[in-house]
Structure formats: C-alpha cells, structure tokens
Design an enzyme around this catalytic site. Sequence first.
Site, PDB file in Angstrom:
ATOM      1  N   ASP A   1       0.628  -6.841 -13.990  1.00 39.21           N
ATOM      2  CA  ASP A   1       1.534  -6.717 -13.576  1.00 39.21           C
ATOM      3  C   ASP A   1       2.904  -6.635 -13.460  1.00 39.21           C
ATOM      4  OD1 ASP A   1      -0.259  -4.889 -11.704  1.00 39.21           O
ATOM      5  OD2 ASP A   1      -1.138  -6.656 -10.737  1.00 39.21           O
TER       6      ASP A   1
ATOM      7  N   ASP B   1       0.199 -10.244 -19.292  1.00 42.47           N
ATOM      8  CA  ASP B   1      -0.276 -10.595 -17.956  1.00 42.47           C
ATOM      9  C   ASP B   1      -0.847  -8.839 -17.694  1.00 42.47           C
ATOM     10  OD1 ASP B   1      -0.304 -10.975 -15.045  1.00 42.47           O
ATOM     11  OD2 ASP B   1       1.649 -10.524 -15.402  1.00 42.47           O
TER      12      ASP B   1
ATOM     13  N   ASP C   1       5.663 -11.707 -17.636  1.00 43.52           N
ATOM     14  CA  ASP C   1       7.489 -11.614 -16.513  1.00 43.52           C
ATOM     15  C   ASP C   1       7.599 -12.395 -15.020  1.00 43.52           C
ATOM     16  OD1 ASP C   1       4.971 -10.823 -14.516  1.00 43.52           O
ATOM     17  OD2 ASP C   1       6.453  -9.442 -12.990  1.00 43.52           O
TER      18      ASP C   1
END
Length: 259
Positions: A15, A13, A209
Amino acid sequence: MAERKPIESWLTDMDGVLVHEGVPIPGADSFIKRLRESGRPFLVLTNNSIYTPRDLHARLRRMGLEVPVENIWTSALATARFLEEQRPNGTAYVIGEAGLTTALHDIGYILTDTEPDYVVLGETRTYSFEALTKAIRLINNGARFIATNPDETGPSAEGALPATGSVAALITKATGREPYFVGKPNPLMMRAGLNVIGAHSESSAMIGDRMDTDVLAGLEAGMETFLVLTGLTRPADVDRFPFRPSTVVDSIADLVERI
C-alpha cells in the site's frame, strides 16, 4: 563510507508503493513484471494481517498485478514464524481474521481460549468487546501478549480506522502488559522475509512509502532503502527523522530500470 553490494533481491511494501486505495500506482505493473523476468528474489510485504497470501494474490491480480503467492509476505506469516521458533506446537487465543488464523493453523498451533500460551492480536474488521475482555483476562492470568503490527490506524473510504496498535494500547492499559510487535518497523519481519527467499541484507533493498515503518525496518535490517513519495510521506517530512533513506524517488516507476 563503504560501497554497498549490487542489489540482488528486492522487498517492497504494497500500500502506497504498488497500490493506492485499490488502484495500481503507475509503474507498479512494469516493476513487478521486470522483477519476475529477471529471476531475482523478491517479496511484496504488508503489515495488514487480515488476508492470506492467496487472498492478496487474487486482489492484486484483479488490479493487473501478477504477484505469485510465494512472493507475498505478511505480518501474520512473520508472526506465525516467530511463534513457531519460540514455542513450537503451542496454543493461542487469537483476535484476527483468516490471514492470521490460517498462518497459525499452518504451523500446527491450536487456537483456544483455555489457558493459551499466547494472546495474539491482529487486524480485524470488527473488534468485539467480548473478545477484548477475554484477551485481557487471559493476559492477566499469564498468557504472553503478541501483536502482528503496531499500526495505530488504517485507511478506509470514510477515513481512518483504529488498527492493531490502537487496540493493543487498550489491552496494555487494562493489563499493564506491553505486546511484542512482530511487524514493521521490527526488523525481524524483514530478516524472516529475507530468509524465506534465501537473500542477504547486504545485497537487498527495501522500498516503502513510510519513514517510520518501511525505511526504519529496512535500515535496521541492514538493507538499502528507497522511499517513494506516492504514499504517506512528503518530501518535507524526511528531514524530520533522525535517519534517512538511501534514496528518495517520486514513485516505483523510477526504480524499474534499477532491476
């Protein structure tokens, strides 16, 4: 428990893993550099459908992260690939930005508000009441409802912004029709990305995250999963979910030596 194969390909990922509010997370540059030097297949993923891969390449480069265009995979690209397989050379009414409209143009789709095959909802900086009304009427008249991703909010300097999932809920309330979400946590986005780089889930890893999107999508796609704690998920949050990542690490810096 069967031992997993060595990791040959990486999906990560963007961000919360590589960048945070426009600033690279420490170790992100070393991780990307090591990946490129290794020659291993990899993709940087985002559920955000606003930007084209070229846009994201330029934005990441300004932050000091050199990610080639071909190594960027967005929910807009995954949506376009899905529609190309479902209904080649179709038509769509699109609410979204250049990342989505360009991806659909590139697969030969015609963008129209006259009896489209699909209404395709993506991220945009300005959701127009007129455009939403048009989408609702088209869906009521038989257009199929597709959304790039289910994220309900997005970040901004001023706080949370309504995102695709929230706007999709509005349309669903008005039409009684649920969209098909292509982006994470749908494992379809991951599998399509793996196909793009010629990788297999058994020897691939997903870094994220968020438990509810990144880890879930990686798990359902059959990949090894790494949760980093530089984004939205805190250590105490992990046990609240009925599934777990393969490994939890503090940040992307802890994974550089794994490549």
